[in-house]
Design a protein around this motif. Structure first.
Motif, PDB file in Angstrom:
ATOM      1  N   THR A   1      -5.558   2.739  17.104  1.00  0.00           N
ATOM      2  CA  THR A   1      -4.580   1.703  16.796  1.00  0.00           C
ATOM      3  C   THR A   1      -5.007   0.972  15.536  1.00  0.00           C
ATOM      4  N   SER A   2      -4.069   0.248  14.936  1.00  0.00           N
ATOM      5  CA  SER A   2      -4.362  -0.544  13.751  1.00  0.00           C
ATOM      6  C   SER A   2      -3.466  -1.772  13.744  1.00  0.00           C
ATOM      7  N   LYS A   3      -4.075  -2.948  13.707  1.00  0.00           N
ATOM      8  CA  LYS A   3      -3.292  -4.188  13.708  1.00  0.00           C
ATOM      9  C   LYS A   3      -2.652  -4.452  12.351  1.00  0.00           C
ATOM     10  N   LEU A   4      -3.337  -4.044  11.282  1.00  0.00           N
ATOM     11  CA  LEU A   4      -2.856  -4.281   9.916  1.00  0.00           C
ATOM     12  C   LEU A   4      -2.674  -2.947   9.196  1.00  0.00           C
ATOM     13  N   ASP A   5      -2.159  -3.018   7.976  1.00  0.00           N
ATOM     14  CA  ASP A   5      -2.019  -1.797   7.195  1.00  0.00           C
ATOM     15  C   ASP A   5      -3.386  -1.168   6.910  1.00  0.00           C
ATOM     16  N   LEU A   6      -4.385  -2.028   6.603  1.00  0.00           N
ATOM     17  CA  LEU A   6      -5.706  -1.516   6.262  1.00  0.00           C
ATOM     18  C   LEU A   6      -6.761  -2.563   6.595  1.00  0.00           C
ATOM     19  N   THR A   7      -7.793  -2.146   7.311  1.00  0.00           N
ATOM     20  CA  THR A   7      -8.916  -3.035   7.624  1.00  0.00           C
ATOM     21  C   THR A   7     -10.218  -2.324   7.302  1.00  0.00           C
ATOM     22  N   LEU A   8     -11.059  -3.003   6.534  1.00  0.00           N
ATOM     23  CA  LEU A   8     -12.385  -2.482   6.193  1.00  0.00           C
ATOM     24  C   LEU A   8     -13.412  -3.205   7.061  1.00  0.00           C
ATOM     25  N   THR A   9     -14.154  -2.442   7.873  1.00  0.00           N
ATOM     26  CA  THR A   9     -15.187  -3.002   8.730  1.00  0.00           C
ATOM     27  C   THR A   9     -16.549  -2.530   8.239  1.00  0.00           C
ATOM     28  N   LEU A  10     -17.506  -3.463   8.140  1.00  0.00           N
ATOM     29  CA  LEU A  10     -18.832  -3.164   7.619  1.00  0.00           C
ATOM     30  C   LEU A  10     -19.888  -3.745   8.546  1.00  0.00           C
ATOM     31  N   MET A  11     -20.934  -2.965   8.796  1.00  0.00           N
ATOM     32  CA  MET A  11     -22.023  -3.429   9.656  1.00  0.00           C
ATOM     33  C   MET A  11     -23.350  -2.952   9.079  1.00  0.00           C
TER      34      MET A  11
ATOM     35  N   LEU B   1       0.838  -1.193   0.000  1.00  0.00           N
ATOM     36  CA  LEU B   1       0.000   0.000   0.000  1.00  0.00           C
ATOM     37  C   LEU B   1       0.874   1.245   0.000  1.00  0.00           C
ATOM     38  N   PRO B   2       0.504   2.253  -0.775  1.00  0.00           N
ATOM     39  CA  PRO B   2       1.318   3.468  -0.837  1.00  0.00           C
ATOM     40  C   PRO B   2       1.345   4.183   0.505  1.00  0.00           C
ATOM     41  N   ALA B   3       2.503   4.710   0.863  1.00  0.00           N
ATOM     42  CA  ALA B   3       2.662   5.402   2.142  1.00  0.00           C
ATOM     43  C   ALA B   3       3.364   6.741   1.919  1.00  0.00           C
ATOM     44  N   ASP B   4       3.172   7.651   2.871  1.00  0.00           N
ATOM     45  CA  ASP B   4       3.807   8.967   2.777  1.00  0.00           C
ATOM     46  C   ASP B   4       5.028   9.056   3.686  1.00  0.00           C
ATOM     47  N   ARG B   5       5.524   7.900   4.128  1.00  0.00           N
ATOM     48  CA  ARG B   5       6.700   7.874   4.994  1.00  0.00           C
ATOM     49  C   ARG B   5       7.355   6.503   4.885  1.00  0.00           C
ATOM     50  N   ILE B   6       8.577   6.398   5.364  1.00  0.00           N
ATOM     51  CA  ILE B   6       9.276   5.123   5.355  1.00  0.00           C
ATOM     52  C   ILE B   6       8.680   4.223   6.428  1.00  0.00           C
ATOM     53  N   ARG B   7       8.443   2.987   6.059  1.00  0.00           N
ATOM     54  CA  ARG B   7       7.852   2.044   7.008  1.00  0.00           C
ATOM     55  C   ARG B   7       8.809   1.772   8.161  1.00  0.00           C
ATOM     56  N   GLU B   8       8.263   1.705   9.378  1.00  0.00           N
ATOM     57  CA  GLU B   8       9.069   1.389  10.551  1.00  0.00           C
ATOM     58  C   GLU B   8       9.583  -0.048  10.459  1.00  0.00           C
ATOM     59  N   SER B   9      10.725  -0.307  11.072  1.00  0.00           N
ATOM     60  CA  SER B   9      11.299  -1.653  11.040  1.00  0.00           C
ATOM     61  C   SER B   9      10.491  -2.631  11.874  1.00  0.00           C
ATOM     62  N   LEU B  10       9.759  -2.123  12.853  1.00  0.00           N
ATOM     63  CA  LEU B  10       8.871  -2.938  13.670  1.00  0.00           C
ATOM     64  C   LEU B  10       7.477  -2.324  13.646  1.00  0.00           C
ATOM     65  N   PRO B  11       6.421  -3.148  13.710  1.00  0.00           N
ATOM     66  CA  PRO B  11       5.069  -2.573  13.703  1.00  0.00           C
ATOM     67  C   PRO B  11       4.835  -1.694  14.929  1.00  0.00           C
ATOM     68  N   THR B  12       4.272  -0.528  14.711  1.00  0.00           N
ATOM     69  CA  THR B  12       3.969   0.382  15.826  1.00  0.00           C
ATOM     70  C   THR B  12       2.525   0.232  16.291  1.00  0.00           C
ATOM     71  N   PHE B  13       1.654  -0.302  15.413  1.00  0.00           N
ATOM     72  CA  PHE B  13       0.220  -0.467  15.678  1.00  0.00           C
ATOM     73  C   PHE B  13      -0.491   0.868  15.886  1.00  0.00           C
ATOM     74  N   GLU B  14       0.164   1.972  15.513  1.00  0.00           N
ATOM     75  CA  GLU B  14      -0.514   3.262  15.538  1.00  0.00           C
ATOM     76  C   GLU B  14      -1.432   3.355  14.321  1.00  0.00           C
ATOM     77  N   GLY B  15      -2.608   3.929  14.509  1.00  0.00           N
ATOM     78  CA  GLY B  15      -3.531   3.994  13.393  1.00  0.00           C
ATOM     79  C   GLY B  15      -4.568   5.077  13.553  1.00  0.00           C
ATOM     80  N   ALA B  16      -5.455   5.137  12.570  1.00  0.00           N
ATOM     81  CA  ALA B  16      -6.566   6.086  12.588  1.00  0.00           C
ATOM     82  C   ALA B  16      -7.729   5.461  11.829  1.00  0.00           C
ATOM     83  N   ARG B  17      -8.896   6.125  11.890  1.00  0.00           N
ATOM     84  CA  ARG B  17     -10.099   5.554  11.296  1.00  0.00           C
ATOM     85  C   ARG B  17     -10.875   6.615  10.526  1.00  0.00           C
TER      86      ARG B  17
END
Length: 280
Positions: free
Chosen positions: A257-267, A80-96
């Motif tokens: 937080t975000s466990k993955l690069d991208l998660t789509l949730t539908l209800m 997935l395209p990113a606007d920064r260099i990927r961290e060497s370890l997952p940070t699990f920081e995210g937004a929605r």
């Protein structure tokens, strides 16, 4: 006030409905001065765990593993395209980011899926595949999905984590028409459901996929589809309404937080469908 807090390792979405139904039955019986009318469970979670452990030691395990090895051979991570260099370890920081699909839109999507012998879910997953393919500029798309494994009646009244993560892989290399992609996704889902008993962690251990810096193995994107309405608490003499605390619901903003690069949730709901993208 009734406050509930559970760790996902012992509780899934299905379990919530089971617990709410049992609370309603028990409360009504106790108010009337009676005893618990709930029948004894045919199996307990420990029975399910022992059964699953035994299955994974038998010939069925080899059959399941053979299917998934063929299905996921040569799979490369989504980029997935990113606007920064990927961290060497997952940070699990995210937004929605949330969105809404109206009832007419959902009806149109459902009709398209049913016309090809599929479901609303397979249509939504096909749309997600197209989106990922365009953003990633890739044609080999793998999406994780959560699937409950309550295939036996005895497991339906059970409280516990009775689910698995499946990897649904789609091939868009021939630039297929959407209806052709829908047929492909439908068949892939059917095969995955027939081989759903192999735990995801066991699959990762067996396949030993190449680990990209800061990425999760096998899946970097996932879809979560809630198609069962929330079980309401209906208690005699009481007016009950939910009050979400923190990150208690699938659409609560919580701790970002975000466990993955991208998660789509539908209800789904009566007037349409609520959606949310959770991203790293």
């Amino acid at each position: 006030m009734f406050l509930e807090s559970y760790h996902h390792i012992v509780y899934d979405g299905w379990s919530r409905g089971v617990i709410y139904r049992e609370i309603c039955v028990l409360y009504e019986a106790l108010v009337r001065g009676g005893s618990s009318p709930l029948p004894d469970l045919p199996v307990r979670y420990s029975d399910y765990a022992r059964w699953q452990h035994a299955c994974l030691k038998g010939p069925e395990s080899a059959h399941l593993l053979s299917y998934w090895k063929r299905q996921l051979a040569g799979l490369q991570p989504l980029k997935l395209p990113a606007d920064r260099i990927r961290e060497s370890l997952p940070t699990f920081e995210g937004a929605r980011e949330s969105f809404f699909l109206s009832a007419p839109q959902i009806d149109a999507l459902r009709g398209m899926g049913e016309a090809e012998g599929g479901t609303l879910f397979t249509t939504l997953l096909s749309c997600f595949n197209v989106l990922l393919s365009r953003y990633c500029d890739q044609t080999d798309i793998a999406v994780g999905m959560s699937k409950h494994c309550r295939t036996y009646e005895e497991l339906k009244p059970l409280v516990g984590l009775v689910m698995n993560t499946l990897v649904i892989r789609s091939d868009l290399s021939a630039n297929p028409r959407f209806r052709d992609l829908l047929l492909q996704v439908r068949e892939t889902c059917r095969e995955a459901y027939a081989h759903q008993e192999l735990p995801f962690i066991r699959l990762v251990d067996e396949l030993q996929p190449t680990r990209e810096s800061g990425q999760t193995p096998l899946i970097q994107a996932a879809i979560v589809y809630h198609n069962n309405p929330d079980q309401a608490l209906t208690l005699p003499g009481l007016e009950v309404s939910p009050f979400d605390v923190g990150d208690s619901g699938p659409f609560q903003r919580g701790n970002d937080t975000s466990k993955l690069d991208l998660t789509l949730t539908l209800m789904g709901s009566d007037d349409g469908m609520q959606g949310m993208f959770e991203y790293s």
